[in-house]
Design a protein around this motif. Sequence first.
Motif, PDB file in Angstrom:
ATOM      1  N   THR A 113     -24.734  19.100 -52.681  1.00 28.27           N
ATOM      2  CA  THR A 113     -25.927  18.921 -53.520  1.00 28.27           C
ATOM      3  C   THR A 113     -26.851  17.957 -52.805  1.00 28.27           C
ATOM      4  N   LYS A 114     -28.010  18.507 -52.404  1.00 25.64           N
ATOM      5  CA  LYS A 114     -28.937  17.771 -51.541  1.00 25.64           C
ATOM      6  C   LYS A 114     -29.991  17.080 -52.406  1.00 25.64           C
ATOM      7  N   ASN A 115     -29.778  15.792 -52.648  1.00 25.26           N
ATOM      8  CA  ASN A 115     -30.736  15.008 -53.442  1.00 25.26           C
ATOM      9  C   ASN A 115     -31.680  14.204 -52.556  1.00 25.26           C
ATOM     10  N   SER A 150     -25.195  25.411 -38.544  1.00 27.95           N
ATOM     11  CA  SER A 150     -25.924  24.240 -38.034  1.00 27.95           C
ATOM     12  C   SER A 150     -25.794  23.059 -39.000  1.00 27.95           C
ATOM     13  N   ASN A 151     -25.242  23.315 -40.204  1.00 28.85           N
ATOM     14  CA  ASN A 151     -25.076  22.203 -41.136  1.00 28.85           C
ATOM     15  C   ASN A 151     -23.952  21.284 -40.641  1.00 28.85           C
ATOM     16  N   LEU A 152     -24.237  19.991 -40.588  1.00 25.03           N
ATOM     17  CA  LEU A 152     -23.261  19.032 -40.056  1.00 25.03           C
ATOM     18  C   LEU A 152     -21.982  18.974 -40.890  1.00 25.03           C
ATOM     19  N   VAL A 153     -22.068  19.404 -42.146  1.00 23.21           N
ATOM     20  CA  VAL A 153     -20.873  19.435 -42.993  1.00 23.21           C
ATOM     21  C   VAL A 153     -19.902  20.500 -42.469  1.00 23.21           C
ATOM     22  N   SER A 207     -39.383  14.598 -36.798  1.00 23.75           N
ATOM     23  CA  SER A 207     -38.252  14.931 -35.925  1.00 23.75           C
ATOM     24  C   SER A 207     -37.853  13.688 -35.125  1.00 23.75           C
ATOM     25  N   THR A 208     -36.577  13.331 -35.228  1.00 25.68           N
ATOM     26  CA  THR A 208     -36.068  12.137 -34.522  1.00 25.68           C
ATOM     27  C   THR A 208     -36.277  12.278 -33.017  1.00 25.68           C
ATOM     28  N   ALA A 209     -35.969  13.465 -32.481  1.00 28.01           N
ATOM     29  CA  ALA A 209     -36.102  13.681 -31.027  1.00 28.01           C
ATOM     30  C   ALA A 209     -37.563  13.502 -30.604  1.00 28.01           C
ATOM     31  N   ALA A 225     -33.735  15.515 -45.785  1.00 28.86           N
ATOM     32  CA  ALA A 225     -33.410  15.229 -44.373  1.00 28.86           C
ATOM     33  C   ALA A 225     -34.712  15.041 -43.601  1.00 28.86           C
ATOM     34  N   GLY A 226     -34.582  14.483 -42.396  1.00 28.81           N
ATOM     35  CA  GLY A 226     -35.762  14.315 -41.535  1.00 28.81           C
ATOM     36  C   GLY A 226     -36.695  13.227 -42.020  1.00 28.81           C
ATOM     37  N   THR A 227     -36.142  12.289 -42.790  1.00 32.46           N
ATOM     38  CA  THR A 227     -36.984  11.226 -43.357  1.00 32.46           C
ATOM     39  C   THR A 227     -36.528   9.829 -42.922  1.00 32.46           C
ATOM     40  N   GLY A 228     -35.550   9.750 -42.004  1.00 32.63           N
ATOM     41  CA  GLY A 228     -35.082   8.433 -41.548  1.00 32.63           C
ATOM     42  C   GLY A 228     -34.083   7.800 -42.503  1.00 32.63           C
ATOM     43  N   LEU A 229     -33.650   8.574 -43.507  1.00 35.52           N
ATOM     44  CA  LEU A 229     -32.703   8.040 -44.490  1.00 35.52           C
ATOM     45  C   LEU A 229     -31.265   8.468 -44.172  1.00 35.52           C
ATOM     46  N   GLY A 230     -31.117   9.216 -43.080  1.00 34.21           N
ATOM     47  CA  GLY A 230     -29.784   9.544 -42.564  1.00 34.21           C
ATOM     48  C   GLY A 230     -28.957  10.480 -43.411  1.00 34.21           C
ATOM     49  N   SER A 231     -29.599  11.312 -44.257  1.00 31.53           N
ATOM     50  CA  SER A 231     -28.774  12.065 -45.211  1.00 31.53           C
ATOM     51  C   SER A 231     -27.884  13.114 -44.552  1.00 31.53           C
ATOM     52  N   ALA A 232     -28.373  13.767 -43.496  1.00 31.08           N
ATOM     53  CA  ALA A 232     -27.514  14.774 -42.838  1.00 31.08           C
ATOM     54  C   ALA A 232     -26.310  14.077 -42.198  1.00 31.08           C
ATOM     55  N   SER A 233     -26.552  12.906 -41.611  1.00 33.88           N
ATOM     56  CA  SER A 233     -25.453  12.136 -40.990  1.00 33.88           C
ATOM     57  C   SER A 233     -24.464  11.671 -42.054  1.00 33.88           C
ATOM     58  N   SER A 234     -24.996  11.242 -43.196  1.00 34.02           N
ATOM     59  CA  SER A 234     -24.131  10.760 -44.271  1.00 34.02           C
ATOM     60  C   SER A 234     -23.294  11.910 -44.837  1.00 34.02           C
ATOM     61  N   ASP A 235     -23.918  13.090 -44.996  1.00 31.50           N
ATOM     62  CA  ASP A 235     -23.167  14.269 -45.461  1.00 31.50           C
ATOM     63  C   ASP A 235     -22.008  14.554 -44.502  1.00 31.50           C
ATOM     64  N   CYS A 236     -22.289  14.421 -43.209  1.00 28.05           N
ATOM     65  CA  CYS A 236     -21.278  14.724 -42.186  1.00 28.05           C
ATOM     66  C   CYS A 236     -20.104  13.753 -42.293  1.00 28.05           C
TER      67      CYS A 236
HETATM   68  N1  ATP Z   1     -26.241  18.315 -44.315  1.00 33.83           N
HETATM   69  C1  ATP Z   1     -27.474  18.507 -43.877  1.00 33.83           C
HETATM   70  N2  ATP Z   1     -28.536  18.229 -44.664  1.00 33.83           N
HETATM   71  C2  ATP Z   1     -29.794  18.448 -44.225  1.00 33.83           C
HETATM   72  N3  ATP Z   1     -30.114  18.875 -43.006  1.00 33.83           N
HETATM   73  C3  ATP Z   1     -29.099  19.153 -42.160  1.00 33.83           C
HETATM   74  C4  ATP Z   1     -27.746  18.995 -42.567  1.00 33.83           C
HETATM   75  N4  ATP Z   1     -26.966  19.309 -41.520  1.00 33.83           N
HETATM   76  C5  ATP Z   1     -27.769  19.663 -40.515  1.00 33.83           C
HETATM   77  N5  ATP Z   1     -29.064  19.586 -40.875  1.00 33.83           N
HETATM   78  C6  ATP Z   1     -30.190  19.859 -39.987  1.00 33.83           C
HETATM   79  O1  ATP Z   1     -30.616  18.577 -39.501  1.00 33.83           O
HETATM   80  C7  ATP Z   1     -32.028  18.445 -39.610  1.00 33.83           C
HETATM   81  C8  ATP Z   1     -32.393  17.014 -39.993  1.00 33.83           C
HETATM   82  O2  ATP Z   1     -31.796  16.141 -39.085  1.00 33.83           O
HETATM   83  P1  ATP Z   1     -32.114  14.597 -39.108  1.00 33.83           P
HETATM   84  O3  ATP Z   1     -31.216  13.931 -38.112  1.00 33.83           O
HETATM   85  O4  ATP Z   1     -33.575  14.357 -39.001  1.00 33.83           O
HETATM   86  O5  ATP Z   1     -31.732  14.268 -40.624  1.00 33.83           O
HETATM   87  P2  ATP Z   1     -31.397  12.924 -41.344  1.00 33.83           P
HETATM   88  O6  ATP Z   1     -29.936  12.829 -41.589  1.00 33.83           O
HETATM   89  O7  ATP Z   1     -32.307  12.775 -42.529  1.00 33.83           O
HETATM   90  O8  ATP Z   1     -31.626  11.824 -40.275  1.00 33.83           O
HETATM   91  P3  ATP Z   1     -32.821  10.961 -39.894  1.00 33.83           P
HETATM   92  O9  ATP Z   1     -32.454   9.646 -40.517  1.00 33.83           O
HETATM   93  O10 ATP Z   1     -32.716  10.944 -38.378  1.00 33.83           O
HETATM   94  O11 ATP Z   1     -34.076  11.580 -40.393  1.00 33.83           O
HETATM   95  C9  ATP Z   1     -32.442  19.400 -40.695  1.00 33.83           C
HETATM   96  O12 ATP Z   1     -33.738  19.862 -40.445  1.00 33.83           O
HETATM   97  C10 ATP Z   1     -31.402  20.501 -40.617  1.00 33.83           C
HETATM   98  O13 ATP Z   1     -31.817  21.515 -39.742  1.00 33.83           O
END
Ligand code: ATP
Length: 304
Positions: free
Chosen positions: A106-108, A80-83, A194-196, A111-122
Amino acid sequence: MEPMPHKEKYEYQGSCLVVNAPAKLNLFLLIAGKRSDGFHEIDTLMTKVSWYDSLRLEEGSSPGIELECRGRFWAPEDESNLVLKAGKLIFSELGLSEPNLKITLTKNIPAGTGLGSASSDCAAAIDGIDSFFSLNLSSEFKHSAACKLGSDIPFFLQASPAARCTGRGEKVQAVDLPLSDIVFQIFVPDFTCSTAKVYSKYKHSEKEYEEKLSEVNYALKQGYAEKICRLGINMLERACFKAFPEAEEFAEMQNNGEKLALSGSGSAFYRFFTINKLENYKKNAKIKNYSALGGSRLVSSNSW
Ligand SMILES: Nc1ncnc2c1ncn2[C@@H]1O[C@H](COP(=O)(O)OP(=O)(O)OP(=O)(O)O)[C@@H](O)[C@H]1O
Ligand SMILES: C[C@](O)(CO)[C@H](O)COP(=O)(O)OP(=O)(O)OC[C@H]1O[C@@H](n2ccc(N)nc2=O)[C@H](O)[C@@H]1O
């Protein structure tokens, strides 16, 4: 307290490639309405900032892509990790078997805070894999892969510090805005949004959208980042507060009466200073470290 230092996108360490993945802030976020596919039509100005996750790519010991997650914040280590999703998608679309690849994330940034980190990792995984294996992927291929994986990902693929993103977020137009003399203080609470769920609470008002659109267009025409930031427009804020009342409470607790801006769908908030005002704030000791999940961070706009 100084803004966090800027990093280059790529660092070469022997045979390893490290890709830095910045956080983003939404400087404004307008919602133009709900679409028939369930997504919302948005119009947002985002900037990347100097707070980074990092992905280290190296040769793995067996065929396939292996992911290890480290760092202060949690990320899933499974598919489920976008990477991992990005890696699998790239090789499957190219019709190639997965190579021996180990990625250490390395997750600094939480996620889930509106800072887009999961998207940026991807996005960093897409660019990193392209570069590590010299695949020469076209920008169309990378954009299309990014769109399949999430709405914010195309923003992180494009090479400019700030961009206006429309559609569901995937139509990215670089914006040349002088952001270098602005410092942002990001407040990260100890809960996530949760964004959704936030989007599901959104109630559209066409009148509000039209009014806010003309405000941001006017500020953009003047060309001062400060004017745009001062507006602090985020049309998801009410929905965020409805879905997560603790977010409203958090914003009130942190702000000493000053309105904080919400980034994306939350849960992080920020305020901004021009660099000269930052010196005054420091003297008056108004910049504190908060004992929240991620505390507070001073960052500035990234240069790439
Ligand atoms: N690389 C990743 N880092 C953290 N969470 C990830 C990652 N890839 C997938 N996820 C999953 O995505 C969820 C978070 O998604 P979300 O879109 O809220 O993160 P975000 O990038 O911080 O974006 P947002 O700005 O919308 O909060 C996590 O709870 C986790 O299950
Ligand atoms: C809030 C923002 O961060 C602002 O930049 C983005 O709009 C969110 O982008 P994201 O996290 O990449 O979102 P996605 O992973 O694509 O979608 C998560 C969920 O958010 C909702 N969603 C997302 C983007 C959008 N334009 N409209 C939506 O309604 C949908 O319910 C979707 O199922």
